[in-house]
Design a protein around this motif. Structure first.
Motif, short mmCIF file in Angstrom:
data_model
loop_
_atom_site.label_atom_id
_atom_site.label_comp_id
_atom_site.label_asym_id
_atom_site.label_seq_id
_atom_site.Cartn_x
_atom_site.Cartn_y
_atom_site.Cartn_z
N THR B 12 0.84 -1.20 0.00
CA THR B 12 0.00 0.00 0.00
C THR B 12 0.87 1.25 0.00
O THR B 12 0.62 2.21 -0.73
CB THR B 12 -0.93 0.01 1.23
OG1 THR B 12 -1.65 -1.21 1.26
CG2 THR B 12 -1.90 1.18 1.20
N ARG B 13 1.93 1.21 0.81
CA ARG B 13 2.84 2.36 0.89
C ARG B 13 3.44 2.64 -0.49
O ARG B 13 3.47 3.78 -0.96
CB ARG B 13 3.95 2.05 1.90
CG ARG B 13 4.89 3.21 2.14
CD ARG B 13 5.98 2.82 3.14
NE ARG B 13 6.80 3.97 3.47
CZ ARG B 13 7.81 4.39 2.72
NH1 ARG B 13 8.13 3.74 1.63
NH2 ARG B 13 8.51 5.46 3.07
N LEU B 14 3.90 1.59 -1.13
CA LEU B 14 4.51 1.71 -2.45
C LEU B 14 3.50 2.23 -3.48
O LEU B 14 3.81 3.09 -4.30
CB LEU B 14 5.07 0.35 -2.90
CG LEU B 14 5.93 0.34 -4.14
CD1 LEU B 14 7.19 1.18 -3.93
CD2 LEU B 14 6.33 -1.08 -4.50
N SER B 41 -7.11 5.07 -5.10
CA SER B 41 -8.26 4.29 -4.60
C SER B 41 -8.04 3.81 -3.17
O SER B 41 -8.30 2.65 -2.82
CB SER B 41 -8.53 3.08 -5.51
OG SER B 41 -8.76 3.48 -6.81
N VAL B 42 -7.55 4.72 -2.34
CA VAL B 42 -7.45 4.43 -0.90
C VAL B 42 -8.16 5.58 -0.16
O VAL B 42 -8.38 6.65 -0.75
CB VAL B 42 -5.98 4.34 -0.40
CG1 VAL B 42 -5.26 3.20 -1.08
CG2 VAL B 42 -5.23 5.65 -0.58
N SER B 43 -8.47 5.35 1.10
CA SER B 43 -9.12 6.43 1.85
C SER B 43 -8.09 7.50 2.17
O SER B 43 -6.89 7.23 2.21
CB SER B 43 -9.73 5.88 3.14
OG SER B 43 -8.68 5.60 4.05
N HIS B 44 -8.58 8.71 2.40
CA HIS B 44 -7.67 9.81 2.72
C HIS B 44 -6.84 9.49 3.96
O HIS B 44 -5.63 9.76 4.02
CB HIS B 44 -8.48 11.11 2.92
CG HIS B 44 -7.65 12.34 2.89
ND1 HIS B 44 -8.01 13.50 3.52
CD2 HIS B 44 -6.45 12.60 2.32
CE1 HIS B 44 -7.08 14.41 3.34
NE2 HIS B 44 -6.12 13.90 2.60
N GLY B 45 -7.49 8.87 4.93
CA GLY B 45 -6.79 8.53 6.18
C GLY B 45 -5.64 7.55 5.96
O GLY B 45 -4.63 7.59 6.68
#
Lengths: 82, 192
Positions: B12-14, B41-45
């Motif tokens: 996810t980090r990458l 396509s990830v949440s802002h948090g």
């Protein structure tokens, strides 16, 4: 492939390693003539001088940029612990 | 051995970093984290789980970019490397990242202080290899007696001018189109 713990340089071939010894974690540019690794002060001063020589930076800027770089390298972590 | 959770976290980090790379290249460093989150396509948090601040996101991205450039430039200043070969290799690396690099040099003055230091260190990698080639040329007395930093800054100045003003020269990749002209004439300027 390893990266030098003292300057971050990729070490791909034998001649990149200090004394051509691939077991070492530091590169040929971070070694003293006897093969031991340069001290923090030696490396820091060397990098500052090099940055000034090759990029013409003001001394204070060069010092900060070098400190920033060294703070991310495994060899010098103890010098940057908050 | 890494747990499944750790592997997922790193992926996810990458993914966030790769997305940020493309968004910054296209829209500049003022693009918001909301924009990056949507594109990834990830949440802002989720962005802030991996990068506590925007500054941290930019610095991590530049650190990774720096490491990539470092890896690609390594070995360019081998024993018999010609000045022309080195300059061509430098431009070829920049062509690979042209859109992002162009943004970076255009906006670096407005970036956080730490990002500016990473930028300096990025140039140090180039100047390290460049210096080795120039020192050899100086020994062979094939180039004029010009201080190293003037040679280096002149080269960067030339490349950066064409990049930041690419609209003056072409609609395509300015480095691809002008590579030969820049290299050939820069060498003429410093050659004895």
């Amino acid at each position: 492939m390893k990266n030098c713990i003292a300057c971050g340089m990729p070490m791909k071939k034998e001649s990149d390693f200090a004394m051509g010894d691939t077991k070492k974690d530091y590169c040929v540019y971070c070694a003293r003539p006897d093969g031991s690794m340069q001290s923090f002060e030696e490396k820091k001063q060397g990098l500052i001088n090099f940055t000034i020589k090759t990029q013409g930076l003001e001394k204070g800027v060069a010092e900060k940029a070098v400190a920033n770089m060294m703070s991310k390298l495994p060899a010098w972590q103890e010098y940057f612990q908050k | 051995m890494k747990t499944k959770r750790q592997v997922q976290k790193e992926a996810t980090r990458l993914h966030i970093l790769e997305t940020a790379y493309h968004i910054y290249a296209e829209e500049g460093f003022s693009a918001t984290t909301n924009r990056i989150a949507r594109a990834a396509s990830v949440s802002h948090g989720t962005i802030f789980v991996h990068f506590p601040t925007v500054e941290n996101l930019i610095v991590c991205l530049l650190d990774d970019f720096n490491a990539e450039i470092n890896g690609q430039l390594h070995g360019l200043s081998e024993k018999n490397e010609q000045l022309e070969t080195f300059l061509e290799a430098h431009i070829n690396v920049l062509i690979r990242y042209e859109a992002f690099y162009k943004r970076l040099i255009s906006e670096v003055n407005g970036l956080p202080q730490e990002a500016k230091f990473v930028f300096i260190n990025m140039q140090s990698v180039v100047s390290f290899h460049f210096n080795q080639v120039i020192e050899r040329c100086k020994k062979e007395k094939t180039i004029k007696e010009i201080p190293m930093h003037i040679i280096f800054n002149s080269w960067l100045g030339l490349v950066h001018y064409y990049l930041t003003n690419s609209y003056l020269f072409t609609e395509g990749s300015v480095l691809t189109e002008y590579k030969e002209e820049l290299i050939c004439n820069f060498i003429k300027l410093i050659k004895k």
